[in-house]
Motif scaffolding. Structure first.
Motif, PDB file in Angstrom:
ATOM      1  N   ARG A  91      65.718  17.186  55.608  1.00  0.00           N
ATOM      2  CA  ARG A  91      65.919  18.742  56.219  1.00  0.00           C
ATOM      3  C   ARG A  91      66.846  18.870  56.170  1.00  0.00           C
ATOM      4  NH1 ARG A  91      65.006  15.455  61.870  1.00  0.00           N
ATOM      5  NH2 ARG A  91      63.254  15.370  61.691  1.00  0.00           N
ATOM      6  N   GLU A 167      61.241  18.154  54.791  1.00  0.00           N
ATOM      7  CA  GLU A 167      60.365  17.527  55.339  1.00  0.00           C
ATOM      8  C   GLU A 167      60.809  18.978  57.006  1.00  0.00           C
ATOM      9  OE1 GLU A 167      58.969  14.885  56.745  1.00  0.00           O
ATOM     10  OE2 GLU A 167      58.809  14.580  54.214  1.00  0.00           O
ATOM     11  N   HIS A 168      61.844  19.457  57.037  1.00  0.00           N
ATOM     12  CA  HIS A 168      62.150  20.218  58.471  1.00  0.00           C
ATOM     13  C   HIS A 168      63.462  21.086  57.593  1.00  0.00           C
ATOM     14  CE1 HIS A 168      59.877  17.948  60.958  1.00  0.00           C
ATOM     15  NE2 HIS A 168      59.289  18.293  61.659  1.00  0.00           N
ATOM     16  N   GLU A 203      57.931  26.954  66.333  1.00  0.00           N
ATOM     17  CA  GLU A 203      57.786  26.271  64.873  1.00  0.00           C
ATOM     18  C   GLU A 203      56.565  26.566  64.352  1.00  0.00           C
ATOM     19  OE1 GLU A 203      58.562  22.093  66.793  1.00  0.00           O
ATOM     20  OE2 GLU A 203      57.038  21.250  64.921  1.00  0.00           O
ATOM     21  N   LYS A 215      58.095  21.878  57.368  1.00  0.00           N
ATOM     22  CA  LYS A 215      57.804  22.399  59.239  1.00  0.00           C
ATOM     23  C   LYS A 215      59.331  23.682  58.804  1.00  0.00           C
ATOM     24  CE  LYS A 215      55.013  21.259  62.592  1.00  0.00           C
ATOM     25  NZ  LYS A 215      53.934  20.030  62.578  1.00  0.00           N
ATOM     26  N   ILE A 217      61.428  25.382  61.894  1.00  0.00           N
ATOM     27  CA  ILE A 217      61.868  25.784  62.988  1.00  0.00           C
ATOM     28  C   ILE A 217      63.088  26.706  63.022  1.00  0.00           C
ATOM     29  CG2 ILE A 217      63.324  24.112  64.802  1.00  0.00           C
ATOM     30  CD1 ILE A 217      61.437  21.355  64.798  1.00  0.00           C
ATOM     31  N   LEU A 445      65.953  16.698  66.197  1.00  0.00           N
ATOM     32  CA  LEU A 445      65.029  17.402  66.695  1.00  0.00           C
ATOM     33  C   LEU A 445      65.372  17.982  68.398  1.00  0.00           C
ATOM     34  CD1 LEU A 445      62.021  17.031  64.462  1.00  0.00           C
ATOM     35  CD2 LEU A 445      64.402  18.715  64.422  1.00  0.00           C
TER      36      LEU A 445
END
Lengths: 481, 214
Positions: A91, A167-168, A203, A215, A217, A445
């Motif tokens: 991440r 991923e994030h 998100e 993704k 956030i 998260l």
């Protein structure tokens, strides 16, 4: 149409523009980074480029002929690899600062930060502070500002993680930066009653904004002028779990602060101005290569830079110099530079300028800018304490965040009155707490929920509406005797 | 000389002394006009000039202005009785959306120091309020302050509103504030711009005195 040939260290490019175009506007449209601190009004004199060999202010240059423009497209990019990593999942957290973006690569196998990078915010071409950025957005440049921020975020992501998609991606930043990121018009945040179109966390799929992450956030904000960066900072210092009275200050352009007292949260933004980040200071620089970050004097004048040879002064250097001038009695309590023949440094004071090196100096006007900034901070602290009905002495800890805070000498900060003397033994420097808070979220998260709680709990105090603020502001402009 | 003393005490911000000396000067039969011009206004001009050169800062100007007001308390009724008129009248405020008033307050005090009567409409003032005030008070000058790059367009809004109301020719519009520049003043059709409070007062005085000649 006229031909503009743009040369810098990396490349050379020729573009065609309509005759009569403004050079700074042209450079902005093509995503070049020019330091236009004042937003292009001809006042800060920082957007100098070479036009046909002569130095010119780009904001004041109208293109009437074919020209060759040369400048260093200096983005002060840096990257640090902290440890080897071969995880399968990563991440990334990025703090979108008004001046600088800071990125963190997190290895999900062990939860550690394995690499960091940073880059100047290229929106500097539209002014140093959030107000100038809002103004340009309201005049139609929102799509351009949005485009450049997406572009650099993707550059930073690729730089940290060259061969895969994270991923994030966790993003924090002040409320205005996050609006521009989302391509939402921030105009209403630029004038009273300062309404933010959105504050809650978001998100979404990276594809939505063409961001290179599965993704994204976005952390929540508190108000127009207390953003997700402050929320992330409060998360990082564990404000919700804190039992004692504590104060959190981000010493930067916006000078945000949050006080927790008797289990109630108060927040404000002092708009201290960009003096701490080096704007408004004639030889000012951000905390970047070439910036003098510390100055001390015992028999000889000792100068430290962030790296490289001294080219300018960043916030921590500025307070060291001012503290030194006070100690040498070359600066009186009203903030006036005075010639003190007793001081060994007196020869460095020439024409109301104190020379730290042969070419780097601070001026009387710089000191005035600093006085306004430090008084705004102290006055903000006092108003928050009044709101909570507590005294300075009942604060258990003061957390100082921000790049400038990181290099700050605590003694100098007290000596110049940037922080009240009663807090001297309670100062804790926490660095880029916004970035580090985002890293915590990247690791867990579910902490987004804790961020939401912080954002909801903080009571916002508008200093413009506090009559006592003006009184404190005047009372704290001077230096203490 | 007592008038020089008034000027000096005023520069030091000693309100009580200024007040007492103004009283004494009146008892010694100095004309109220000389006390105002050669005592107080002279002192305020020196402070203004020093401010412009960064030699003194906001607090010094504020305390000097406070001392000036203390002296004016004694002098004002007598000036009115003896038929001395202010050199002009100004309406001053910050524009809609802008709540920052330290700069505006400084300008107001400097104006009063130049013998200009000031009607302060406060902060965050909508153009319609300004127009009503112009109709009611018939000022010579309208002075608009904006501290933010995002609120400075409010100065243009006022000028446009004045045109619409048919009042533009009746007043001179002066603008100021951190993000404002001469170029911006020209662009929006203001009559004048000053970069600090002292310059603003000088500019206003110049405009008012020239206006009388016409």
């Amino acid at each position: 149409m006229r031909k503009v040939t743009i040369k810098n260290q990396n490349n050379e490019k020729t573009i065609l523009v309509p005759e009569g175009s403004n050079l700074l506007s042209v450079l902005r449209e093509h995503a070049y980074v020019v330091n236009a601190t004042c937003g292009g009004s001809g006042r800060c004199k920082k957007c100098v480029v070479n036009v046909n060999g002569d130095p010119k202010l780009s904001c004041q240059t109208i293109i009437t002929e074919d020209i060759v423009v040369e400048f260093a497209d200096d983005r002060r990019a840096s990257k640090q690899i902290l440890m080897d990593s071969s995880a399968t999942h990563y991440r990334i957290a990025i703090d979108i600062g008004t001046t600088t973006l800071a990125g963190y690569l997190i290895d999900l196998d062990n939860g550690k930060v394995v690499a960091t990078n940073s880059l100047y915010n290229p929106q500097i071409s539209y002014g140093a502070d959030v107000i100038s950025r809002i103004k340009h957005c309201s005049l139609g440049s929102l799509p351009a500002l949005h485009r450049v921020i997406i572009k650099v975020i993707n550059e930073m992501v690729t730089d940290l993680l060259p061969n895969q998609r994270p991923e994030h991606l966790i993003l924090s930043g002040n409320t205005v930066m996050l609006h521009i990121l989302m391509n939402e018009d921030p105009t209403s945040m630029g004038r009273s009653p300062y309404i933010a179109p959105f504050l809650s966390s978001k998100e979404f799929s990276g594809d939505l904004l063409k961001i290179n992450a599965k993704k994204v956030i976005l952390l929540p904000s508190i108000s127009s002028f207390i953003g997700a960066d402050i929320v992330a900072g409060c998360l990082y210092i564990g404000l919700l779990q804190e039992k004692k009275n504590v104060l959190f200050i981000d010493l930067g352009t916006n000078g945000e602060m949050v006080l927790k007292a008797n289990d109630t949260y108060y927040g404000t933004s002092t708009a201290a101005g960009p003096a701490f980040e080096g704007a408004n200071i004639e030889k000012g620089l951000g905390g970047v290569k070439g910036a003098i970050s510390a100055v001390s004097y015992e028999k000889t004048l000792m100068i430290e830079t962030i790296s490289g040879t001294p080219e300018g002064i960043c916030g921590s250097g500025l307070i060291d110099i001012i503290a030194l001038l006070r100690r040498e009695q070359m600066l009186d309590e009203t903030g006036l530079l005075v010639t003190n023949q007793e001081s060994q440094l007196v020869h460095r004071l020439i024409d109301d300028k104190f020379y730290v090196t042969d070419t780097v100096y601070i001026t009387q006007k710089d000191i005035r800018e600093f006085q306004l900034a430090k008084s705004a901070i102290v006055s903000g602290i006092m108003v928050l304490l009044d709101q909570a009905q507590i005294e300075l002495s009942s604060l258990a800890q003061v957390y100082i965040a921000g790049g400038f805070g990181f290099h700050m000498n605590k003694k100098s900060a007290i000596a110049v009155g940037l922080l009240p003397v009663q807090l001297e033994d309670k100062i804790r420097i926490v660095g880029n707490s916004s970035g580090l808070g985002s890293v915590q979220v990247a690791n867990d998260l579910s902490l987004v929920g804790e961020c939401e709680t912080i954002a909801r709990e903080v009571i916002c105090i508008d200093l413009n509406k506090e009559t006592k603020f003006n009184q404190y502001f005047i009372d704290n402009i001077y230096f203490a005797l | 000389m007592i008038l020089t003393e008034i000027s000096q005490y005023l520069q030091q911000g000693k309100a009580k002394d200024v007040k007492a000396l103004v009283q004494k000067a009146l008892e010694d039969h100095y004309s109220p006009q000389d006390i105002l011009n050669e005592g107080m206004i002279a002192g305020m001009q020196i402070i203004g000039a020093k401010f412009k050169k960064n030699e003194v800062f906001v607090p010094e100007v504020l305390i000097a202005a406070r001392a000036m007001n203390a002296g004016l308390e004694v002098l004002r009724p007598i000036l009115i009785d003896s038929g001395v008129k202010p050199i002009g009248k100004a309406i001053i405020c910050t524009v809609a959306g802008d709540l920052h008033d330290i700069g505006k307050n400084l300008v107001k005090m400097m104006f009063e120091g130049q013998g200009i009567e000031c009607l302060d409409l406060g902060v965050d003032v909508h153009p319609t309020v300004i127009i009503e005030a112009i109709k009611q008070h018939k000022p010579d000058l309208v002075c608009l302050s904006a501290l933010l790059a995002t609120t400075m367009m409010g100065q243009k809004d006022v000028i446009e509103a004045l045109k619409q109301a048919g009042l533009r020719e009746q007043v001179k519009v002066l603008i100021g504030g951190a993000p404002v520049t001469m170029a911006f003043a020209e662009e929006i059709g203001a009559d004048g711009y000053a970069m600090d409070a002292a310059s603003a007062a000088e500019l206003a005085k110049e405009i008012l005195l020239n206006k009388e000649k016409i």
